[in-house]
Design an enzyme around this catalytic site. Sequence first.
Site, short mmCIF file in Angstrom:
data_model
loop_
_atom_site.label_atom_id
_atom_site.label_comp_id
_atom_site.label_asym_id
_atom_site.label_seq_id
_atom_site.Cartn_x
_atom_site.Cartn_y
_atom_site.Cartn_z
N CYS A 53 -18.83 -28.03 -54.47
CA CYS A 53 -17.98 -28.33 -55.57
C CYS A 53 -18.56 -29.56 -56.19
CB CYS A 53 -16.61 -28.41 -55.32
SG CYS A 53 -16.02 -30.15 -54.72
N CYS A 61 -17.98 -32.90 -54.53
CA CYS A 61 -18.90 -33.09 -53.22
C CYS A 61 -20.47 -33.34 -53.60
CB CYS A 61 -18.80 -32.11 -52.27
SG CYS A 61 -17.08 -32.11 -51.40
N ASP A 85 -0.69 -17.30 -51.75
CA ASP A 85 -0.51 -18.40 -52.81
C ASP A 85 0.14 -19.75 -52.11
OD1 ASP A 85 2.23 -17.12 -52.85
OD2 ASP A 85 2.29 -19.13 -53.92
N HIS A 131 -12.00 -29.71 -55.81
CA HIS A 131 -12.37 -29.75 -54.39
C HIS A 131 -11.69 -28.47 -53.34
CE1 HIS A 131 -13.93 -30.15 -50.28
NE2 HIS A 131 -12.85 -30.44 -49.95
N CYS A 184 -20.06 -28.49 -48.83
CA CYS A 184 -19.24 -28.09 -49.90
C CYS A 184 -20.08 -28.21 -51.19
CB CYS A 184 -17.78 -28.96 -50.09
SG CYS A 184 -16.96 -28.21 -51.53
N ASP A 208 5.84 -14.68 -59.98
CA ASP A 208 6.92 -14.67 -58.91
C ASP A 208 8.24 -14.04 -59.50
OD1 ASP A 208 7.87 -17.09 -59.98
OD2 ASP A 208 7.55 -18.11 -58.21
#
Lengths: 406, 406
Positions: free
Chosen positions: B337, B340, B297, B366, B335, B123
């Site tokens: 990940c 999980c 974002d 996650h 999920c 930014d």
Amino acid sequence: MTTHAPLSDTTSATTTPARPDTGRVTAGQGAGDVFGYTLMAEDGMARRGRIVTAHGAIDTPAFMPVGTAGTVKGLTPEQVAATGAQILLGNTYHLMLRPGAERVDRLGGLHRFMNWPAPILTDSGGFQVMSLAALRKLDDDGVTFRSHLDGSKIRLTPERSIEIQRLLDATITMCFDECTPFPATYDQAASSMRLSMRWAGRSRAAFVERPGYALFGIVQGGVHADLRAESVARLTEIGFEGYAVGGLAVGEGFDLMCQTLDVTTPLLPRNRPRYLMGVGRPQDLVAAVRRGIDMFDCVMPTRSGRTGQAFTRRGTVNIRNARHADDPRPLDEACGCPACTQYSRAYLHHLHKAGEILGAVLLTQHNLWYYQDLMRDMRDAISTSGMDAFTQDFDAGQAEGDLPPL
Amino acid sequence: MTTHAPLSDTTSATTTPARPDTGRVTAGQGAGDVFGYTLMAEDGMARRGRIVTAHGAIDTPAFMPVGTAGTVKGLTPEQVAATGAQILLGNTYHLMLRPGAERVDRLGGLHRFMNWPAPILTDSGGFQVMSLAALRKLDDDGVTFRSHLDGSKIRLTPERSIEIQRLLDATITMCFDECTPFPATYDQAASSMRLSMRWAGRSRAAFVERPGYALFGIVQGGVHADLRAESVARLTEIGFEGYAVGGLAVGEGFDLMCQTLDVTTPLLPRNRPRYLMGVGRPQDLVAAVRRGIDMFDCVMPTRSGRTGQAFTRRGTVNIRNARHADDPRPLDEACGCPACTQYSRAYLHHLHKAGEILGAVLLTQHNLWYYQDLMRDMRDAISTSGMDAFTQDFDAGQAEGDLPPL
């Protein structure tokens, strides 16, 4: 070779056939149904060996990272395994208070709870009760205290400590003992040791035998050779799968620690692993391995990693020091860890100055990597009768000090 | 299709041949010497596309995790890449204060500094100056403020912001602008927008063209359709490689955000990526993708992960809630990940109650995983003209709420 141990079911020094590790973590290979220690090489008093357990094998001399509350602070189990660690230590005191031993049991035990299928050793809780809990009251039967978390009143006895460690599913359970404070008078050390020996008998009686699991006794007796000898005699009479040396690294200093080891480890059974509790700095590990110790645990590499202190082949480095702010070099050029191969000192410095979690993660990982490299190098040195040369190199590197500024 | 952009050197919508990624992180495949956007499919206003940059390709719609101070808080770059992220956002304001743009440049740029070879968008610093710095003074030339770290006086102009972003080696540089606060009168929104447009021209002039790098303009104008249209006209007249919609997610609410997008994105060039800054919740991403946005974002997945809030296919879950203490089920059964697939809700609850770093790490991982899955599912839906069905399913899952207690 001492042969005091009357145990018959767990004294096998043979390695049972490896079975496949069913967990997700790559540590924990070589699990066996019989707990056993194989002495593979000696160099002076230093020993190279292998412990087989229900949850996998451990090459010794071994360093156990401390996973106080069901996690090695800051790291995933995969990151811990990547350092080379084959066994973790869990703290009974912390886990009994939160999340609670019965809860961990309902959730499948500590291995499953924290996703670490490899071996776990738990301490008995006694040491932390004395250092962390409030309003402690010790009697011959056990200790009553208040939780440092919520003030609740809790009773810990040898029987309850052993039960908690079983509920946690500890691969190696430690006897409930009193860690004799330092300094203590001879009489204090003697009566404290004798209390611990009575508790060792009760711990042995309370321990539920399971294939591939073990109970370790803890030698006490302060810095007094005759008390240490008495303690070893009492413990070996009871018989344990391994023997810890407790009551050191409590303020007695390097020389007294070495002297106490000198009069203790020669008395311990040769066919059992020997564990020096709560030790220590890299130089302490080298000195203790040379005196016949096989296992260690210490919060130093993890705690220091969180506060910016790194252990390297050239001594300790404080990464928060401004001299690192523009330094593109790795923390330790001979280290293969992610912090050293992927990042500059400048970046690690920045993370620690900015209070970023990743700074704690990377330095913890490095410190554990360094400790595991140190143990592996000592195992290799013992196998090739090279401990003297190794020790000289180690001392020279530590004395050399950190890299000069660019 | 709008064709305002007069650029000739960067308008290619073709994908240059992929070259091997030389970094350690697996993200960043498909780097090209020409920055370009390829529109691959449309479903209503929703677009699936691909951006090629000097540091690798980005599949859109894309979510950019926020790496404020040179790290996505709590995660290693490998862990971030494993979530599916192909581009990160860095904050110019934070990095200019610490470790400093010139220092990052000396150390080889931000990609190398933080070990993230894939694309980085920075930014301009303007938004953080207004939200974090002390004693801000805005004039037509720029802004003077005091650092929130050490109180030092700092001047930021369009030219200096663009220079800092070049020193950081940002793949995508953002124009220096004023984020119009909400609420603002029409006249305030108009004069703020026109100031940003003058700064956009100066940003374009200050930007050093490099193959595969890009400068994005930022549409302002508050919630006023005519001001947004005026802003788009001015920016496309200058010409940018991409267009951001700024000044939203500042308190105007979901409906006004959607209405503003409805009157803005149809005006933007079809052959350029469109980036909605600072947004948002999962439902915001779905709504904005349906309105033609390609890039996002937001700190929400990372910040929430550190405080115990998880995003799931069944809405948000506060893992600190006592109902999870004994729950052996995964956080989100659909999920993939690590949090999980390897841990129970009970363990994640324990880590967060105990204040353990690993709790922040796993929930951050996650949440980013969930966000990247959401973007991937939307890309797939757009390719198969399935955005309506996807949105229905998404809304139904969010409305269903968390798993009932066991």
